[in-house]
Design an enzyme around this catalytic site. Structure first.
Site, PDB file in Angstrom:
ATOM      1  N   TYR A 205       0.806  -1.230   0.000  1.00  0.00           N
ATOM      2  CA  TYR A 205       0.000   0.000   0.000  1.00  0.00           C
ATOM      3  C   TYR A 205       0.836   1.275   0.000  1.00  0.00           C
ATOM      4  O   TYR A 205       1.783   1.422   0.793  1.00  0.00           O
ATOM      5  CB  TYR A 205      -0.908   0.011   1.239  1.00  0.00           C
ATOM      6  N   HIS A 234       8.158  17.898   2.952  1.00  0.00           N
ATOM      7  CA  HIS A 234       6.782  17.404   2.796  1.00  0.00           C
ATOM      8  C   HIS A 234       5.887  18.614   2.533  1.00  0.00           C
ATOM      9  O   HIS A 234       5.114  19.036   3.405  1.00  0.00           O
ATOM     10  CB  HIS A 234       6.388  16.693   4.103  1.00  0.00           C
ATOM     11  N   ASN A 356      -8.730   6.232   4.741  1.00  0.00           N
ATOM     12  CA  ASN A 356      -7.472   6.513   4.027  1.00  0.00           C
ATOM     13  C   ASN A 356      -7.511   5.952   2.609  1.00  0.00           C
ATOM     14  O   ASN A 356      -6.487   5.572   2.053  1.00  0.00           O
ATOM     15  CB  ASN A 356      -6.275   5.941   4.797  1.00  0.00           C
ATOM     16  N   ARG A 358      -7.583   6.146  -1.379  1.00  0.00           N
ATOM     17  CA  ARG A 358      -6.746   7.061  -2.170  1.00  0.00           C
ATOM     18  C   ARG A 358      -7.057   6.996  -3.656  1.00  0.00           C
ATOM     19  O   ARG A 358      -7.550   5.992  -4.159  1.00  0.00           O
ATOM     20  CB  ARG A 358      -5.272   6.663  -1.999  1.00  0.00           C
TER      21      ARG A 358
HETATM   22  C1  OXD Z   1       1.013  10.947   3.301  1.00  0.00           C
HETATM   23  C2  OXD Z   1       0.818  10.852   1.845  1.00  0.00           C
HETATM   24  O1  OXD Z   1       1.535  11.973   3.752  1.00  0.00           O
HETATM   25  O2  OXD Z   1       0.435   9.784   1.341  1.00  0.00           O
HETATM   26  O3  OXD Z   1       0.646  10.003   4.036  1.00  0.00           O
HETATM   27  O4  OXD Z   1       1.088  11.838   1.155  1.00  0.00           O
HETATM   28 MN    MN Z   2       2.128  13.351   2.262  1.00  0.00          MN
END
Ligand code: OXD
Ligand code: MN
Length: 558
Positions: A205, A234, A356, A358
């Site tokens: 994942y 980030h 979560n 995506r």
């Molecule tokens: C996270 C991402 O920060 O998937 O978890 O971007």
């Molecule tokens: Mn991220």
């Protein structure tokens, strides 16, 4: 690394993992289509009837998020991993990983994925090769990175980050393959920063498996950036143009699932303003020849959190997702489309939607994709934002007094936890620079590196803290967020009419409930920060202790 290492490394991995077949990926559309069709035939992907070339799949319920508790930084010295990372001796870990990977690809194809993080012709980009036994990973890497013959040819000649990934489920002849193979009991996401290597076992994942993203572009790249004098962060990157046509670029760090993708694709509610998206998750930032901070987005796609994404909250993401997308762990509807919380009600659902869940999609499909994202030199950053989910204390926006004060904002960042990582939801956790799970070296050294970068910059970006999540005493959000966030960016673009407070400069034109500074809350915040910063011992920079003392002193006066 010597030329030809590419082939000798592949040979050694093949000997170790014993796959049935080897496929070197060319990154072509035909390759994507062939692998997707094979997965559909095997019942591992569902083709969506309502969206061309789009697919749905569901992971094992044990494999739905990043697993920070199984993530390791194996630097030679434990002190180089620091108190916020799990360290293991690299030699011991290599023994463990060799045992796990031994024969782990039996009954499967081993895919070789040469990829480039960043524009292929940029001197700031990095090559990587991920070897994986997951066709799902191959499809995602097609969307998330730059691949193709040019990248492959360069990997045969130039150094690259080595990533080895296995779902950890070898198959005996005739043994059926589960729909989502994974091996949570033996899960390990391992980084060797000195040798620029990633070994990931047992999860298929997201960030655990798409090694270009968190493992390479943040954990390994942050360690490289420290050594080479740049920043791997980030952060989203957006272009903002005011009604007079002047354009600037902003980078912004938020912890996972705090709305980075929504901010990066913001549809302004104020006429005349325009936002363009360079990236929604990661920024690599260098000091340019002009002494400004320049940023590239190393990624080529979005791996975004689906729930909450809608035409109201993020119309540009919705338009991005109309075709050529992969949806993982969203709900599936009976008429062959996807669904998640926040979309118009849909009674006939097959499978439920995970918080979560995506989407994966190429960045180029975004209607406000900024073509400057392809510039080899990147884009010049004039402001940096740090934001978290905070019910109290942090105002809607505040501007730091200096670079060091801004670094203090980054180091002080904390947020209520979300579903992006495994663990309890809604608890306040310190997440310095939104890098807690992603910094590949000692966080104290990282703070120091940020301070050092400030000295290299002739014209450093201004640094801000933002908080869209402040609540009233009766628990209601005070700020509408989303398109209205342009009002905050407008002030960041031109911070006029500011009032100096103990914690920073604050705009005067918002409701005071959004921007007031509560001294009791701040005294509590300071106590909490003092406790947290003690974790870094003598690696906590003096400059940041001085910032904390100065803040305390200002709170006495204001
Ligand atoms: C996270 C991402 O920060 O998937 O978890 O971007
Ligand atoms: Mn991220």
């Amino acid at each position: 690394m010597k030329p030809n290492d590419f082939h000798s490394w592949i040979d050694s991995v093949r000997t170790l993992c014993r796959p049935d077949a080897v496929h070197v990926c060319d990154g072509s559309r035909a390759e994507f289509d062939r692998i997707a069709a094979e997965m559909v035939r095997a019942g591992k992907l569902t083709a969506l009837r309502q969206r061309p070339r789009s697919f749905w799949c569901q992971s094992d319920p044990e494999d739905v998020a990043r697993v920070e508790e199984d993530t390791y930084i194996c630097s030679i010295h434990p002190d180089d991993a620091g108190p916020t990372n799990q360290w293991k001796d690299p030699e011991e870990m290599r023994t463990v990983m060799h045992r796990l990977f031994s024969g782990c690809m039996q009954g499967r194809t081993m895919y070789i994925i040469p990829y480039c993080m960043g524009p292929v012709r940029s001197e700031h980009s990095q090559l990587g090769v991920e070897i994986t036994d997951s066709p799902y990973v191959v499809l995602n890497m097609h969307l998330m990175t730059r691949m193709g013959p040019e990248v492959l040819a360069r990997c045969e000649q130039e150094p690259f980050v080595r990533g080895l990934h296995s779902v950890g489920v070898p198959l005996q002849p005739g043994q059926p393959d589960p729909a989502w193979p994974c091996n949570p009991k033996h899960r390990h996401i391992v980084h060797f920063p000195e040798t620029r290597e990633i070994w990931s076992f047992g999860s298929g994942y997201g960030g655990n498996a798409l090694l270009g993203k968190k493992c390479h572009a943040l954990r390994i790249a942050s360690a490289v950036a420290r050594d080479e004098g740049w920043l791997a962060e980030h952060m989203l990157i957006l272009g903002i143009t005011n009604p007079a046509g002047k354009k600037k670029y902003i980078a912004a760090a938020f912890p996972s699932a705090c709305g980075k993708t929504n901010l990066a694709m913001l549809q302004p509610s104020v006429p005349g303003w325009k936002i363009e998206c360079v990236g929604d998750d990661i920024a690599w930032m260098h000091v340019g020849a002009d002494g400004q901070l320049w940023a590239i987005n190393p990624e080529a796609g979005y791996f975004g959190v689906a729930p909450g994404t809608s035409m109201q909250t993020n119309p540009n993401a919705m338009k991005t997702l109309t075709h050529d997308a992969i949806f993982t762990n969203t709900a599936l509807t009976q008429d062959g489309d996807i669904w998640w919380d926040g979309l118009p009600p849909q009674p006939l659902k097959i499978a439920s939607c995970h918080p979560n869940s995506r989407f994966t999609v190429s960045a180029k499909q975004c209607p406000i994709y900024d073509s400057a994202a392809e510039n080899p030199q990147g884009v010049p950053i004039s402001a940096i934002l740090f934001g978290g989910r905070r019910n109290t204390t942090i105002p809607l926006v505040m501007e730091s007094f200096s670079w060091a004060h801004g670094v203090f904002y980054g180091a002080s960042l904390s947020s209520e936890t979300t579903a992006a990582a495994k663990g309890e939801l809604g608890k306040l956790r310190h997440d310095p620079f939104a890098m807690l799970p992603f910094c590949g070296y000692h966080m104290g050294d990282y703070f120091d590196h940020w301070l050092w970068m400030g000295q290299k910059l002739v014209k450093p970006p201004r640094i801000y803290a933002v908080n869209w999540f402040r609540k009233s005493a009766d628990g209601k959000y005070l700020w509408p967020g989303f398109g209205e966030n342009i009002r905050v960016l407008e002030w960041v673009f031109e911070p006029t009419n500011a009032q100096k407070t103990a914690v920073g400069n604050v705009p005067q034109h918002f409701d005071s409930a959004l921007t007031n500074i509560d001294h009791a809350e701040w005294m509590h915040e300071i106590e909490e920060l003092e406790r947290y910063f003690a974790l870094f011992g003598n690696k906590f920079p003096k400059e940041l202790s001085a910032e904390l003392q100065a803040l305390k002193a200002r709170l006495m006066v204001y």
